[in-house]
Scaffold this motif. Sequence first.
Motif, PDB file in Angstrom:
ATOM      1  N   MET A   1      -3.775   3.239  -4.683  1.00  0.00           N
ATOM      2  CA  MET A   1      -5.184   2.557  -5.224  1.00  0.00           C
ATOM      3  C   MET A   1      -5.725   3.235  -6.473  1.00  0.00           C
ATOM      4  N   ILE A   2      -5.781   2.457  -7.504  1.00  0.00           N
ATOM      5  CA  ILE A   2      -6.471   3.256  -8.754  1.00  0.00           C
ATOM      6  C   ILE A   2      -7.973   3.357  -8.483  1.00  0.00           C
ATOM      7  N   GLY A   3      -8.530   4.368  -8.995  1.00  0.00           N
ATOM      8  CA  GLY A   3      -9.819   4.314  -8.909  1.00  0.00           C
ATOM      9  C   GLY A   3     -10.616   3.504  -9.786  1.00  0.00           C
ATOM     10  N   LYS A   4     -12.055   3.561  -9.775  1.00  0.00           N
ATOM     11  CA  LYS A   4     -12.956   2.739 -10.642  1.00  0.00           C
ATOM     12  C   LYS A   4     -12.818   2.900 -12.010  1.00  0.00           C
ATOM     13  N   SER A   5     -12.404   4.176 -12.391  1.00  0.00           N
ATOM     14  CA  SER A   5     -12.123   4.452 -13.746  1.00  0.00           C
ATOM     15  C   SER A   5     -10.739   4.212 -14.416  1.00  0.00           C
ATOM     16  N   GLY A   6      -9.971   3.569 -13.365  1.00  0.00           N
ATOM     17  CA  GLY A   6      -8.286   3.385 -13.701  1.00  0.00           C
ATOM     18  C   GLY A   6      -8.045   2.022 -14.480  1.00  0.00           C
ATOM     19  N   ILE A   7      -7.388   2.134 -15.432  1.00  0.00           N
ATOM     20  CA  ILE A   7      -6.668   1.057 -16.165  1.00  0.00           C
ATOM     21  C   ILE A   7      -5.161   1.327 -16.154  1.00  0.00           C
ATOM     22  N   ARG A   8      -4.421   0.200 -15.553  1.00  0.00           N
ATOM     23  CA  ARG A   8      -3.085   0.356 -15.700  1.00  0.00           C
ATOM     24  C   ARG A   8      -2.585  -0.925 -16.573  1.00  0.00           C
ATOM     25  N   ILE A   9      -1.563  -0.537 -17.625  1.00  0.00           N
ATOM     26  CA  ILE A   9      -0.994  -1.740 -18.375  1.00  0.00           C
ATOM     27  C   ILE A   9       0.402  -1.680 -18.343  1.00  0.00           C
ATOM     28  N   ILE A  10       1.067  -2.995 -18.275  1.00  0.00           N
ATOM     29  CA  ILE A  10       2.731  -2.971 -18.013  1.00  0.00           C
ATOM     30  C   ILE A  10       2.798  -4.000 -19.388  1.00  0.00           C
ATOM     31  N   TYR A  11       3.962  -3.816 -20.300  1.00  0.00           N
ATOM     32  CA  TYR A  11       4.437  -4.638 -21.187  1.00  0.00           C
ATOM     33  C   TYR A  11       5.661  -5.553 -20.726  1.00  0.00           C
ATOM     34  N   GLY A  12       5.864  -6.664 -21.416  1.00  0.00           N
ATOM     35  CA  GLY A  12       7.014  -7.316 -21.263  1.00  0.00           C
ATOM     36  C   GLY A  12       6.886  -8.765 -21.434  1.00  0.00           C
ATOM     37  N   ASP A  13       8.089  -9.560 -21.054  1.00  0.00           N
ATOM     38  CA  ASP A  13       8.064 -11.113 -21.296  1.00  0.00           C
ATOM     39  C   ASP A  13       8.420 -11.793 -20.020  1.00  0.00           C
ATOM     40  N   LYS A  14       8.379 -10.908 -18.908  1.00  0.00           N
ATOM     41  CA  LYS A  14       8.579 -11.542 -17.638  1.00  0.00           C
ATOM     42  C   LYS A  14       7.594 -11.260 -16.692  1.00  0.00           C
ATOM     43  N   PRO A  15       6.327 -12.138 -16.889  1.00  0.00           N
ATOM     44  CA  PRO A  15       5.271 -12.055 -15.855  1.00  0.00           C
ATOM     45  C   PRO A  15       5.044 -11.546 -14.556  1.00  0.00           C
ATOM     46  N   LYS A  16       6.112 -12.544 -14.013  1.00  0.00           N
ATOM     47  CA  LYS A  16       6.143 -12.487 -12.251  1.00  0.00           C
ATOM     48  C   LYS A  16       6.846 -10.950 -12.068  1.00  0.00           C
ATOM     49  N   GLN A  17       7.822 -10.347 -12.779  1.00  0.00           N
ATOM     50  CA  GLN A  17       8.213  -9.511 -12.434  1.00  0.00           C
ATOM     51  C   GLN A  17       7.516  -8.148 -12.839  1.00  0.00           C
ATOM     52  N   MET A  18       6.768  -8.389 -13.892  1.00  0.00           N
ATOM     53  CA  MET A  18       5.821  -7.434 -14.447  1.00  0.00           C
ATOM     54  C   MET A  18       4.489  -7.035 -13.426  1.00  0.00           C
ATOM     55  N   VAL A  19       3.986  -8.087 -12.851  1.00  0.00           N
ATOM     56  CA  VAL A  19       2.492  -8.301 -12.207  1.00  0.00           C
ATOM     57  C   VAL A  19       3.177  -7.623 -10.847  1.00  0.00           C
ATOM     58  N   LYS A  20       4.093  -7.646 -10.253  1.00  0.00           N
ATOM     59  CA  LYS A  20       4.841  -6.964  -9.122  1.00  0.00           C
ATOM     60  C   LYS A  20       5.042  -5.551  -9.412  1.00  0.00           C
ATOM     61  N   GLU A  21       5.739  -5.086 -10.435  1.00  0.00           N
ATOM     62  CA  GLU A  21       5.777  -3.813 -10.465  1.00  0.00           C
ATOM     63  C   GLU A  21       4.422  -3.169 -10.940  1.00  0.00           C
ATOM     64  N   LEU A  22       3.316  -3.655 -11.478  1.00  0.00           N
ATOM     65  CA  LEU A  22       2.128  -3.364 -11.746  1.00  0.00           C
ATOM     66  C   LEU A  22       1.353  -3.004 -10.298  1.00  0.00           C
ATOM     67  N   LEU A  23       1.596  -3.765  -9.396  1.00  0.00           N
ATOM     68  CA  LEU A  23       1.088  -3.822  -8.020  1.00  0.00           C
ATOM     69  C   LEU A  23       1.810  -2.728  -7.195  1.00  0.00           C
TER      70      LEU A  23
END
Length: 363
Positions: A1-23
């Motif tokens: 789990m990221i902390g309160k000061s954390g920001i994570r960014i993922i780039y691409g054009d396949k939203p469903k896959q991107m959000v799973k990778e981010l999570l």
Amino acid sequence: MIGKSGIRIIYGDKPKQMVKELLEVIKPEEEIDKDALIGIKPNLVVAKPSSSGATTSPEIVAGLIEYLKAKGRNKIVIMEGSWVGDRTSEAFKVCGYEDLSEKYQVPLIDLQKDKFKTFAIDDLQINICDSVTKVEYLINIPVLKGHCQTNITCALKNMKGCIPNSEKRRFHTMGLHKPIAYLNKLVKQNLIIVDGLNGDLNFEEGGNPIQMNRIIAGKDPVLIDTYAAHLLGFNVNEVPYIGMAEGIGVGTTDLENADIVELNKDNGLRKLTPSRRVQQLSWHIVEDSACSACYGSLIYALERLDVKGILRNLEEKLYIGQGYKQKQYDGIGIGLCTSGFAKCVKGCPPKARDIVDYLESLL
């Protein structure tokens, strides 16, 4: 789990896959009890598809639901209250959320029809919909876009969908900024997943979508909105509710000490047909194979310069894209690929705020 000061960014054009990778990186299930009621709050301000730049992509929400269910977190609802001039039920249908609800067996809650209770905070009283207060883990999925009154809308302002229509009207009579800040003191967001795929250039109801190909996640709505403001070319003081929220302890604007990690680089395709306004701004650009995130930052920056009345002073063209890698020019380059230019705004991608500051120094 990221902390309160954390920001994570993922780039691409396949939203469903991107959000799973981010999570998979964030692992929110580690702080969600198996029986906890999870509320998903998208931005469905109007009944327009996400391609308009106004509303949250249903693909992001689908990816989130699939991820949560795969981790055994099955008590999920989707909640929204569209703006006063639109019906949430119509937005659920047009934006693809009725189909989501049926496919994943996740209830839709129309907050325009919900009961509400009054909460007092300092000198304010704010009405909040009952369903929002019953949720045990709130996931906010705003759209990163411009706004005609507050300059931007993202994590903090998206909570305005959690109040009844009568309260939305009252927020406007109060000037929006203070009540938005205090609403976020009362309603805690546990996780924020920002739809930065193609938010509108300057209007919350869409029409001028700018493809940015990114999804951003974090836990601090003030920090997220500070980052969002910079992405769209604004300083924090140009969005007063951000500083107000920091002042009452909702979060921090301290980006310098934030834990910001980009998980990849943008290699997605530009799929949107540019609107007339975007075409006008692109007159200043010479592009060769530019990534959407970089190109989108430049469009936002040019819009900001035009609003300030100084874009007309820009006589040189701006060069952007991977085709300029390892090349030397006398002109102005935008992005890391143009590092060989005599003048260059670095970053991969650069924030619109950085582009604005640099071009202002030349103009």
